[in-house]
Design a protein around this motif. Structure first.
Motif, PDB file in Angstrom:
ATOM      1  N   ASN A 172       0.847  -1.191   0.000  1.00  0.00           N
ATOM      2  CA  ASN A 172       0.000   0.000   0.000  1.00  0.00           C
ATOM      3  C   ASN A 172       0.882   1.241   0.000  1.00  0.00           C
ATOM      4  OD1 ASN A 172       0.559   0.887   2.772  1.00  0.00           O
ATOM      5  ND2 ASN A 172      -0.689  -0.858   3.434  1.00  0.00           N
ATOM      6  N   THR A 173       0.296   2.384  -0.320  1.00  0.00           N
ATOM      7  CA  THR A 173       1.096   3.593  -0.491  1.00  0.00           C
ATOM      8  C   THR A 173       1.743   4.054   0.816  1.00  0.00           C
ATOM      9  OG1 THR A 173      -0.923   4.926  -0.289  1.00  0.00           O
ATOM     10  CG2 THR A 173      -0.156   4.420  -2.506  1.00  0.00           C
ATOM     11  N   GLY A 174       1.093   3.749   1.952  1.00  0.00           N
ATOM     12  CA  GLY A 174       1.694   4.102   3.234  1.00  0.00           C
ATOM     13  C   GLY A 174       2.999   3.360   3.466  1.00  0.00           C
ATOM     14  N   GLU A 175       3.020   2.071   3.111  1.00  0.00           N
ATOM     15  CA  GLU A 175       4.239   1.275   3.263  1.00  0.00           C
ATOM     16  C   GLU A 175       5.341   1.778   2.333  1.00  0.00           C
ATOM     17  OE1 GLU A 175       2.769  -3.197   4.374  1.00  0.00           O
ATOM     18  OE2 GLU A 175       2.094  -2.406   2.445  1.00  0.00           O
ATOM     19  N   ILE A 176       4.961   2.130   1.113  1.00  0.00           N
ATOM     20  CA  ILE A 176       5.955   2.627   0.150  1.00  0.00           C
ATOM     21  C   ILE A 176       6.520   3.969   0.616  1.00  0.00           C
ATOM     22  CG2 ILE A 176       6.356   3.315  -2.248  1.00  0.00           C
ATOM     23  CD1 ILE A 176       4.008   1.487  -3.020  1.00  0.00           C
ATOM     24  N   SER A 177       5.644   4.836   1.138  1.00  0.00           N
ATOM     25  CA  SER A 177       6.091   6.129   1.635  1.00  0.00           C
ATOM     26  C   SER A 177       7.112   5.962   2.755  1.00  0.00           C
ATOM     27  CB  SER A 177       4.885   6.931   2.138  1.00  0.00           C
ATOM     28  OG  SER A 177       5.287   8.178   2.648  1.00  0.00           O
ATOM     29  N   THR A 178       6.876   5.007   3.631  1.00  0.00           N
ATOM     30  CA  THR A 178       7.816   4.738   4.728  1.00  0.00           C
ATOM     31  C   THR A 178       9.168   4.290   4.189  1.00  0.00           C
ATOM     32  OG1 THR A 178       6.000   4.143   6.221  1.00  0.00           O
ATOM     33  CG2 THR A 178       8.211   3.360   6.816  1.00  0.00           C
ATOM     34  N   LEU A 179       9.150   3.465   3.148  1.00  0.00           N
ATOM     35  CA  LEU A 179      10.402   2.982   2.554  1.00  0.00           C
ATOM     36  C   LEU A 179      11.188   4.123   1.901  1.00  0.00           C
ATOM     37  CD1 LEU A 179       9.077  -0.294   0.875  1.00  0.00           C
ATOM     38  CD2 LEU A 179      10.636  -0.182   2.829  1.00  0.00           C
ATOM     39  N   LEU A 180      10.477   5.069   1.297  1.00  0.00           N
ATOM     40  CA  LEU A 180      11.146   6.166   0.610  1.00  0.00           C
ATOM     41  C   LEU A 180      11.710   7.206   1.575  1.00  0.00           C
ATOM     42  CD1 LEU A 180       8.639   6.723  -2.339  1.00  0.00           C
ATOM     43  CD2 LEU A 180      10.960   5.830  -2.522  1.00  0.00           C
ATOM     44  N   LYS A 181      11.087   7.332   2.746  1.00  0.00           N
ATOM     45  CA  LYS A 181      11.564   8.309   3.724  1.00  0.00           C
ATOM     46  C   LYS A 181      12.757   7.763   4.490  1.00  0.00           C
ATOM     47  CE  LYS A 181       7.040  10.462   4.359  1.00  0.00           C
ATOM     48  NZ  LYS A 181       5.860  10.569   5.242  1.00  0.00           N
ATOM     49  N   GLY A 182      13.525   8.664   5.042  1.00  0.00           N
ATOM     50  CA  GLY A 182      14.684   8.270   5.821  1.00  0.00           C
ATOM     51  C   GLY A 182      15.551   9.471   6.110  1.00  0.00           C
ATOM     52  N   PRO A 183      16.618   9.300   6.879  1.00  0.00           N
ATOM     53  CA  PRO A 183      17.489  10.423   7.218  1.00  0.00           C
ATOM     54  C   PRO A 183      18.079  11.080   5.964  1.00  0.00           C
ATOM     55  CG  PRO A 183      17.986   8.508   8.583  1.00  0.00           C
ATOM     56  CD  PRO A 183      17.058   8.040   7.516  1.00  0.00           C
ATOM     57  N   ALA A 184      18.259  12.387   6.042  1.00  0.00           N
ATOM     58  CA  ALA A 184      18.878  13.114   4.932  1.00  0.00           C
ATOM     59  C   ALA A 184      20.268  12.566   4.649  1.00  0.00           C
ATOM     60  CB  ALA A 184      18.950  14.601   5.266  1.00  0.00           C
ATOM     61  N   ASN A 185      20.636  12.593   3.353  1.00  0.00           N
ATOM     62  CA  ASN A 185      21.957  12.157   2.868  1.00  0.00           C
ATOM     63  C   ASN A 185      22.146  10.647   2.870  1.00  0.00           C
ATOM     64  OD1 ASN A 185      22.821  14.884   2.472  1.00  0.00           O
ATOM     65  ND2 ASN A 185      23.208  15.016   4.677  1.00  0.00           N
ATOM     66  N   THR A 186      21.060   9.886   3.043  1.00  0.00           N
ATOM     67  CA  THR A 186      21.143   8.429   2.871  1.00  0.00           C
ATOM     68  C   THR A 186      20.655   8.075   1.472  1.00  0.00           C
ATOM     69  OG1 THR A 186      18.930   8.129   3.846  1.00  0.00           O
ATOM     70  CG2 THR A 186      20.849   7.960   5.323  1.00  0.00           C
ATOM     71  N   GLU A 187      21.108   6.920   0.974  1.00  0.00           N
ATOM     72  CA  GLU A 187      20.799   6.517  -0.395  1.00  0.00           C
ATOM     73  C   GLU A 187      19.557   5.620  -0.445  1.00  0.00           C
ATOM     74  OE1 GLU A 187      22.663   7.571  -3.014  1.00  0.00           O
ATOM     75  OE2 GLU A 187      23.891   8.731  -1.609  1.00  0.00           O
ATOM     76  N   VAL A 188      18.831   5.691  -1.544  1.00  0.00           N
ATOM     77  CA  VAL A 188      17.719   4.790  -1.784  1.00  0.00           C
ATOM     78  C   VAL A 188      17.628   4.541  -3.289  1.00  0.00           C
ATOM     79  CG1 VAL A 188      16.026   6.676  -1.907  1.00  0.00           C
ATOM     80  CG2 VAL A 188      15.254   4.353  -1.410  1.00  0.00           C
ATOM     81  N   GLU A 189      17.416   3.295  -3.656  1.00  0.00           N
ATOM     82  CA  GLU A 189      17.307   2.927  -5.072  1.00  0.00           C
ATOM     83  C   GLU A 189      15.845   2.655  -5.400  1.00  0.00           C
ATOM     84  OE1 GLU A 189      20.318   0.424  -7.465  1.00  0.00           O
ATOM     85  OE2 GLU A 189      18.686  -0.976  -6.984  1.00  0.00           O
ATOM     86  N   VAL A 190      15.381   3.249  -6.488  1.00  0.00           N
ATOM     87  CA  VAL A 190      13.980   3.121  -6.886  1.00  0.00           C
ATOM     88  C   VAL A 190      13.912   2.607  -8.315  1.00  0.00           C
ATOM     89  CG1 VAL A 190      11.799   4.335  -7.230  1.00  0.00           C
ATOM     90  CG2 VAL A 190      13.309   5.032  -5.359  1.00  0.00           C
TER      91      VAL A 190
END
Length: 555
Positions: A146-164
């Protein structure tokens, strides 16, 4: 739920029960505090017995949260419990700040996708676009999340990496993003409507809302603006002190803007302007509608009470209640209504009385007979109890059933997606128009799409048939009804011609959003916005503007 967490919740419940029992010895049985203590003890005992005896395993955390929410629902819609796990989302709503990639995500057509990248933030800078289908965030497949779970995955501390990983058309693309501190501007757009009139869209009242408006006012004046329009339509409100500072842009210092009155002396306060205004004379229109609430109503109402601005649009929401956040144990919080606010004329614009409930448990509207008249600085009559009423009312725009169907079935959305994949660029947002050729392409594209609908006239005839059958008149008027039905049965092909202009407007907004994002949508609508047109008209007629604000000039 793990045993450690379960034990902590039950231990806290037992400690609460023990503390409540201790309270019994201090308060007489006719005291309200005794009643509170007694019921808390009952609640704690109930949770304990449920955990011990209920046939299936229970989740005490979930049960208590349900109980709390049900209790608060009896009060008003604005009093809410904020558990520890929701604290970050609540902080983002009040400050407009979070760590992430800067994009609105949602589910359209049953697909998780990017709905709007914020311009200038990681998602947009990396090349993510509206309608990119979300497939994976880091190692997590998100197609079925669900979009809430995806939003949680995309958020995080500034200057950390995430691959989409996303799907765009037939292509699968991977983006490496660096999360940043996302600060969402309260002013998504400001610009010149014409050579003299500046326009500011104020969408929120989070931290720095007043700074955003001040910067917009200064920029517009530097560009030659001698008149201003402040648009708070659809603005749900937010921080009260930011509203006071925004009023201060146009009102001299040491003027009361709003006061709050509640049960406790500590929540009673008067908020006044503290600084010299940026411009106390520039002609000003404030645009409001039924979704302008809270802080937006304080700004509009205070400026109306001081006869400092003409209000254009429709009656506002009517939220005259103030919420405060109180910390609870275990890092949870409660946001609760602590006071009502009153604007300079003395009126409270709260439209619903939640202390009085109807048969379904809903608060009751303040009846017109109980609304009290107040006076603005110039002696104009204004009323309490039902939101802020505009000085000049403009009806909301209504759309034909065909337009509504094309939008709600996401057909315009899908066509814009395909257009954007095939076209690298378009003219500036305000200059772009849907040509006759492009509209013809859209009509051709619709040929194999389902978008049936019922027109208002057809619905009326259906209702007439139903009532005629119920009241035994149907046989007498059967032929007339059939003839009438045949004459008004809609033709989708004809409706695409009849309502072409409003369909083109909807297409324009959707297409522009693919290239110019949120700012582009606002800018593209400037020339077709009836309320904005009326605002410009009033500012252009100095005599009319003065007459609206001063009843003496109308005599």
């Amino acid at each position: 739920m793990n045993n450690v967490k379960r034990s902590k919740i039950l231990l806290a419940t037992f400690l609460l029960a023990g503390a409540v029992v201790t309270l019994f010895s201090f308060y007489p049985k006719n005291d309200k505090l005794f009643s509170i203590a007694k019921n808390l003890d009952i609640f704690a005992s109930l949770i304990r017995e449920l955990d011990s005896y209920y046939v299936d395993e229970i989740d005490p955390d979930e049960l208590v949260t349900v109980g709390i929410n049900a209790m608060l629902a009896e009060l008003d819609p604005y009093t809410e419990y904020i558990p520890e796990e929701d604290s970050d989302d609540f902080r983002m709503m009040t400050t407009g700040e979070y760590g992430g990639v800067g994009a609105v995500i949602g589910n359209r057509l049953g697909i998780n996708m990017i709905l709007m990248p914020y311009e200038g933030f990681p998602a947009q800078r990396a090349g993510l676009r509206v309608a990119d289908e979300l497939l994976r965030v880091d190692t997590v497949q998100v197609v079925d999340k669900n979009t809430g779970e995806i939003s949680t995955l995309l958020k995080g501390p500034a200057n950390t990496e995430v691959e989409v990983e996303v799907k765009r058309g037939e292509d699968t693309l991977t983006f490496n993003l660096t999360r940043k501190k996302i600060v969402i501007s309260n002013v998504p757009y400001h610009g010149m409507v014409d050579e003299e009139t500046g326009y500011i869209k104020l969408s929120d009242f989070t931290t720095n809302a007043s700074t955003d408006v001040i910067q917009a006012v200064q920029a517009l004046k530097a560009n030659g603006a001698t008149k201003l329009i402040l648009d708070v339509r659809d603005n749900p409100g937010g921080i009260l002190k930011e509203a006071v500072k925004i009023v201060n842009i146009f009102i001299p210092k040491r003027r009361e803007v709003v006061k709050t009155l509640g049960k406790l002396e500590s929540v009673n306060a008067t908020y006044a302007t503290e600084l010299s205004p940026i411009d106390k004379d520039i002609p000003l229109v404030v645009m409001i509608n039924e979704r302008s609430a809270s802080a937006a109503e304080i700004v509009a109402g205070a400026l109306q009470d001081y006869d400092r601005a003409v209000l254009v649009g429709r009656k506002s929401f009517g939220k005259g209640l103030v919420q405060s956040t109180v910390p609870l144990s275990y890092n949870s919080q409660v946001k609760l209504t602590t006071a009502k606010y009153y604007i300079p004329s003395g009126r409270c614009i709260q439209a619903i009385d939640y202390s009085l409930k109807d048969e379904e448990g809903n608060g009751k509207s303040v009846p017109d007979s109980l609304r009290i008249a107040f006076k603005t600085k110039n002696g104009r009559t204004v009323f309490d109890g039902a939101g802020i009423e505009p000085d000049v009312e403009v009806d909301s725009r209504s759309f034909a059933p065909i337009t509504y169907s094309l939008v709600t079935r996401s057909l315009i959305f899908r066509f814009a997606n395909e257009f954007a994949l095939s076209c690298e660029s378009i003219p500036a947002a305000r200059e772009f128009e849907v040509s006759e050729e492009l509209y013809h392409e859209f009509v051709e594209w619709l040929q194999d799409k389902e978008y049936d609908y019922v027109t208002r006239v057809e619905k009326t005839i259906e209702d007439l048939e139903r009532y005629a059958e119920r009241e035994k008149y149907f046989e007498e008027i059967r032929d007339e009804l059939a003839s009438l039905k045949e004459r008004v049965t809609h033709s989708k092909e004809q409706d695409l011609i009849t309502f072409k202009e409003e369909i083109k407007d909807a297409l324009k907004d959707e297409i522009v959003s693919r290239y110019y994002y949120q700012q582009g949508i606002i800018e593209a609508s400037l020339d077709t916005d009836a309320e904005l047109t009326k605002a410009v008209e009033i500012l252009g007629d100095t005599e009319l503007y003065a007459q609206i604000l001063s009843p003496k000039l109308r005599e």
